[in-house]
Write a protein that holds these residues in place. Structure first.
Motif, PDB file in Angstrom:
ATOM      1  N   GLU A  12       0.831  -1.217   0.000  1.00  0.00           N
ATOM      2  CA  GLU A  12       0.000   0.000   0.000  1.00  0.00           C
ATOM      3  C   GLU A  12       0.865   1.266   0.000  1.00  0.00           C
ATOM      4  O   GLU A  12       0.556   2.240  -0.697  1.00  0.00           O
ATOM      5  CB  GLU A  12      -0.930  -0.012   1.225  1.00  0.00           C
ATOM      6  N   LEU A  13       1.950   1.227   0.782  1.00  0.00           N
ATOM      7  CA  LEU A  13       2.859   2.397   0.808  1.00  0.00           C
ATOM      8  C   LEU A  13       3.388   2.694  -0.596  1.00  0.00           C
ATOM      9  O   LEU A  13       3.417   3.838  -1.041  1.00  0.00           O
ATOM     10  CB  LEU A  13       4.057   2.105   1.725  1.00  0.00           C
ATOM     11  N   ALA A  14       3.824   1.624  -1.289  1.00  0.00           N
ATOM     12  CA  ALA A  14       4.379   1.810  -2.642  1.00  0.00           C
ATOM     13  C   ALA A  14       3.324   2.374  -3.572  1.00  0.00           C
ATOM     14  O   ALA A  14       3.599   3.293  -4.360  1.00  0.00           O
ATOM     15  CB  ALA A  14       4.922   0.480  -3.164  1.00  0.00           C
ATOM     16  N   LEU A  68       5.927   4.506  -5.439  1.00  0.00           N
ATOM     17  CA  LEU A  68       7.347   4.245  -5.188  1.00  0.00           C
ATOM     18  C   LEU A  68       7.760   2.858  -5.675  1.00  0.00           C
ATOM     19  O   LEU A  68       6.942   1.930  -5.705  1.00  0.00           O
ATOM     20  CB  LEU A  68       7.637   4.342  -3.681  1.00  0.00           C
ATOM     21  N   PRO A  69       9.046   2.709  -6.019  1.00  0.00           N
ATOM     22  CA  PRO A  69       9.549   1.373  -6.335  1.00  0.00           C
ATOM     23  C   PRO A  69       9.621   0.516  -5.067  1.00  0.00           C
ATOM     24  O   PRO A  69       9.492   1.017  -3.941  1.00  0.00           O
ATOM     25  CB  PRO A  69      10.945   1.649  -6.896  1.00  0.00           C
ATOM     26  N   ILE A  70       9.825  -0.779  -5.296  1.00  0.00           N
ATOM     27  CA  ILE A  70       9.897  -1.755  -4.191  1.00  0.00           C
ATOM     28  C   ILE A  70      11.139  -2.611  -4.421  1.00  0.00           C
ATOM     29  O   ILE A  70      11.481  -2.908  -5.569  1.00  0.00           O
ATOM     30  CB  ILE A  70       8.660  -2.692  -4.220  1.00  0.00           C
ATOM     31  N   GLN A  71      11.821  -2.988  -3.322  1.00  0.00           N
ATOM     32  CA  GLN A  71      12.918  -3.959  -3.465  1.00  0.00           C
ATOM     33  C   GLN A  71      12.831  -4.983  -2.345  1.00  0.00           C
ATOM     34  O   GLN A  71      12.446  -4.668  -1.213  1.00  0.00           O
ATOM     35  CB  GLN A  71      14.287  -3.265  -3.470  1.00  0.00           C
ATOM     36  N   THR A  72      13.194  -6.200  -2.676  1.00  0.00           N
ATOM     37  CA  THR A  72      13.222  -7.260  -1.673  1.00  0.00           C
ATOM     38  C   THR A  72      14.066  -8.415  -2.185  1.00  0.00           C
ATOM     39  O   THR A  72      14.703  -8.298  -3.242  1.00  0.00           O
ATOM     40  CB  THR A  72      11.781  -7.715  -1.309  1.00  0.00           C
ATOM     41  N   HIS A  73      14.125  -9.501  -1.402  1.00  0.00           N
ATOM     42  CA  HIS A  73      14.845 -10.709  -1.820  1.00  0.00           C
ATOM     43  C   HIS A  73      13.829 -11.789  -2.177  1.00  0.00           C
ATOM     44  O   HIS A  73      12.759 -11.845  -1.583  1.00  0.00           O
ATOM     45  CB  HIS A  73      15.718 -11.230  -0.673  1.00  0.00           C
ATOM     46  N   ILE A  74      14.220 -12.673  -3.095  1.00  0.00           N
ATOM     47  CA  ILE A  74      13.339 -13.796  -3.430  1.00  0.00           C
ATOM     48  C   ILE A  74      14.156 -15.038  -3.782  1.00  0.00           C
ATOM     49  O   ILE A  74      15.183 -14.935  -4.462  1.00  0.00           O
ATOM     50  CB  ILE A  74      12.385 -13.428  -4.601  1.00  0.00           C
ATOM     51  N   SER A  75      13.738 -16.165  -3.262  1.00  0.00           N
ATOM     52  CA  SER A  75      14.209 -17.474  -3.725  1.00  0.00           C
ATOM     53  C   SER A  75      15.725 -17.523  -3.901  1.00  0.00           C
ATOM     54  O   SER A  75      16.224 -17.887  -4.945  1.00  0.00           O
ATOM     55  CB  SER A  75      13.518 -17.744  -5.075  1.00  0.00           C
ATOM     56  N   SER A  97       0.436  -7.560  -3.155  1.00  0.00           N
ATOM     57  CA  SER A  97       0.569  -6.441  -4.122  1.00  0.00           C
ATOM     58  C   SER A  97       1.977  -5.857  -4.150  1.00  0.00           C
ATOM     59  O   SER A  97       2.163  -4.636  -4.274  1.00  0.00           O
ATOM     60  CB  SER A  97      -0.436  -5.325  -3.801  1.00  0.00           C
ATOM     61  N   LEU A  98       2.964  -6.744  -4.020  1.00  0.00           N
ATOM     62  CA  LEU A  98       4.350  -6.255  -4.008  1.00  0.00           C
ATOM     63  C   LEU A  98       5.052  -6.474  -5.348  1.00  0.00           C
ATOM     64  O   LEU A  98       6.226  -6.111  -5.490  1.00  0.00           O
ATOM     65  CB  LEU A  98       5.126  -6.949  -2.875  1.00  0.00           C
ATOM     66  N   LEU A  99       4.370  -7.071  -6.308  1.00  0.00           N
ATOM     67  CA  LEU A  99       5.004  -7.246  -7.620  1.00  0.00           C
ATOM     68  C   LEU A  99       4.445  -6.205  -8.586  1.00  0.00           C
ATOM     69  O   LEU A  99       3.312  -6.307  -9.055  1.00  0.00           O
ATOM     70  CB  LEU A  99       4.754  -8.656  -8.169  1.00  0.00           C
ATOM     71  N   THR A 100       5.255  -5.190  -8.848  1.00  0.00           N
ATOM     72  CA  THR A 100       4.826  -4.109  -9.738  1.00  0.00           C
ATOM     73  C   THR A 100       5.898  -3.942 -10.823  1.00  0.00           C
ATOM     74  O   THR A 100       6.978  -4.531 -10.724  1.00  0.00           O
ATOM     75  CB  THR A 100       4.682  -2.773  -8.962  1.00  0.00           C
ATOM     76  N   ILE A 158       6.031 -13.253 -12.534  1.00  0.00           N
ATOM     77  CA  ILE A 158       6.933 -12.083 -12.501  1.00  0.00           C
ATOM     78  C   ILE A 158       6.916 -11.386 -13.853  1.00  0.00           C
ATOM     79  O   ILE A 158       6.895 -10.148 -13.933  1.00  0.00           O
ATOM     80  CB  ILE A 158       8.357 -12.525 -12.078  1.00  0.00           C
ATOM     81  N   TYR A 159       6.885 -12.174 -14.917  1.00  0.00           N
ATOM     82  CA  TYR A 159       6.799 -11.575 -16.257  1.00  0.00           C
ATOM     83  C   TYR A 159       5.504 -10.781 -16.403  1.00  0.00           C
ATOM     84  O   TYR A 159       5.508  -9.640 -16.865  1.00  0.00           O
ATOM     85  CB  TYR A 159       6.890 -12.659 -17.338  1.00  0.00           C
ATOM     86  N   LYS A 160       4.400 -11.374 -15.973  1.00  0.00           N
ATOM     87  CA  LYS A 160       3.088 -10.714 -16.103  1.00  0.00           C
ATOM     88  C   LYS A 160       3.064  -9.394 -15.348  1.00  0.00           C
ATOM     89  O   LYS A 160       2.495  -8.409 -15.797  1.00  0.00           O
ATOM     90  CB  LYS A 160       1.996 -11.628 -15.523  1.00  0.00           C
ATOM     91  N   ARG A 161       3.700  -9.394 -14.179  1.00  0.00           N
ATOM     92  CA  ARG A 161       3.696  -8.168 -13.368  1.00  0.00           C
ATOM     93  C   ARG A 161       4.748  -7.164 -13.824  1.00  0.00           C
ATOM     94  O   ARG A 161       4.825  -6.061 -13.310  1.00  0.00           O
ATOM     95  CB  ARG A 161       3.957  -8.516 -11.893  1.00  0.00           C
TER      96      ARG A 161
END
Ligand code: GUN
Ligand code: ZN
Length: 445
Positions: free
Chosen positions: A216-218, A223-230, A257-260, A279-282
């Motif tokens: 929601e903040l993003a 704003l962009p988002i960054q995180t770690h995955i897999s 809603s973190l994949l933008t 990930i491609y779709k988003r």
């Protein structure tokens, strides 16, 4: 006296404007007062311009874009290579990051991080800071004043972290993030140089309500988002345990809603086909961190597979999982990892070519950070974010060039044998921010 309004650069220009395309040309580039690259090969039109002419073994290259680096982990760069991810976080990472409640310490270390990354030619970095807002604001101020473009995210982490380094609640994490967003919005209202980035550390360190709040903040602040995955098998098992209702690690982020199109996902070593599709779709992007993946024995990401699926990919140093903030090392490791994987999987296509690797470190990074129209290559209308790379013997580096070397060979020698001594100048937005002055001529005289 007539005011100098333009700069003309004359010399070899090398860039990778699209995946796999390497352009090498003798060029004359005009950089207008509005700091964009206005045109090439027509410098006679310019009046009152400074002229910068490169020497024979110097060339212009786009500034590096590091899409994943942990600024407060820099003091650990180069040690702690004995443990897998979750144990490494506990033993080395959380303790160093928690010390950033001390602002004097933060100032000393963050100054070093920004000047060091600039010396390696990183003109744009996406930083994870610690969870502390004051120290994160300090990092933003440093990047802004030293001239490095930066995304800066304070970590959101309110669970499964040590008591001394864990936010008390979802509410306090959101409040602290809002304070940083407001501060940075005053520092650079147009987000041209520094921008906040929403940074849920990784799924295991956030409660479900915090993951949702980060989405929601993003969205609310665009704003962009960054995180770690897999990244690591133990981490993936933990995510499965913590989020039994979700299909996959990717689905945890998607559900909240973190994949933008402005999300940067670091690592992506073990994605399943369905996750790649999501990930491609988003239209989210990946930060490939091969140095860190080797150091923490996390695994080898198949970047060819992600590129074939149409996903945006870039490179990150991931200090201090990665042992150096030098993007040349990330490029080298990406090359070697892809070659090892090609051999293990008996598929030579998996090996990444040099022009592809250089793209990941420049234009690929710009695309992943949502700034592909603005930086990353030398196209007309973009900002002049450029390095002057010097591979002459004067630099005293092991980049030894011989008469018969082609420019392709020279580039490869620079990537595999070069270091910060080969970065003679660093320009961001048409301004020299690091390196030596080399003004040759002023046509207004
Ligand atoms: N996953 C969660 N936090 C971290 C971190 O600091 N470094 C790496 N490499 N992976 C992480
Ligand atoms: Zn990381």
């Amino acid at each position: 006296m007539v005011q100098v309004i333009d700069i003309i650069f004359v010399g070899k220009l090398i860039h990778t404007p699209s995946l796999g395309t390497l352009e090498i040309e003798d060029a004359t580039v005009g950089v207008h007062q509005d700091e964009t690259i206005r045109f090439a090969k027509s410098h006679h039109m310019l009046k009152n311009a400074e002229v910068h002419v490169l020497k024979p073994l110097q060339f212009f290259f786009p500034g590096f874009i590091d899409t994943h680096i942990h600024a407060p982990q820099y003091p650990n760069a180069g040690f702690g290579i004995d443990l897998p991810l979750l144990k490494w976080l506990e033993k080395y990472t959380f303790p160093i990051e928690s010390s950033f409640r001390n602002l004097d310490r933060a100032l000393e270390i963050y100054y070093r991080v920004v000047t060091r990354t600039l010396s390696y030619g990183t003109t744009f970095a996406s930083y994870f800071s610690s969870l502390h807002t004051p120290a994160s604001a300090l990092l933003a101020e440093l990047c802004f004043s030293l001239g490095q473009r930066a995304y800066i995210g304070k970590c959101n982490m309110n669970t499964l972290s040590p008591a001394h380094y864990c936010e008390k609640s979802c509410k306090s994490s959101v409040e602290a993030t809002n304070v940083l967003v407001s501060f940075m919005s005053q520092l650079d209202p147009n987000r041209k140089f520094v921008s906040p980035i929403i940074t849920p550390r990784f799924a295991p360190s956030c409660t479900k309500d915090l993951l949702k709040a980060c989405g929601e903040l993003a969205a609310n602040h665009d704003l962009p988002i960054q995180t770690h995955i897999s990244e690591n098998l133990g981490e993936i098992a933990l995510v499965r345990e913590l989020f039994p209702d979700r299909k996959s690690y990717t689905d945890v982020y998607d559900h909240h809603s973190l994949l933008t199109p402005k999300t940067v996902l670091a690592h992506a070593v073990y994605l399943e086909d369905e996750e790649i599709e999501t990930i491609y779709k988003r239209q989210s992007g990946i930060s490939h961190c091969p140095t860190s993946n080797a150091v923490l024995a996390s695994g080898m990401a198949n970047i060819r597979k992600l590129l074939d699926a149409g996903i945006k990919v870039s490179l990150g140093t991931d200090v201090s999982g990665g042992y150096t903030p030098n993007m040349l090392v990330a490029i080298r490791q990406a090359a070697l990892t892809s070659r090892s994987l090609a051999s293990v999987l008996r598929d030579s296509r998996i090996a990444l070519e040099l022009p592809e690797l250089l793209y990941l470190a420049t234009q690929g990074g710009a695309e992943v950070l949502g700034r592909g129209h603005e930086v990353g290559s030398f196209e007309e209308g973009k900002a002049w974010d450029a390095l002057v790379v010097d591979v002459s013997s004067e630099t005293n580096t092991p980049v030894d060039i011989y008469e018969r070397d082609t420019w392709e060979n020279i580039l490869s020698k620079w990537v595999f044998n070069g270091d910060d001594r080969n970065v003679a100048q660093v320009w961001v937005n048409g301004k020299l921010i690091a390196g030596t002055e080399c003004k040759i001529e002023d046509t207004s005289l």
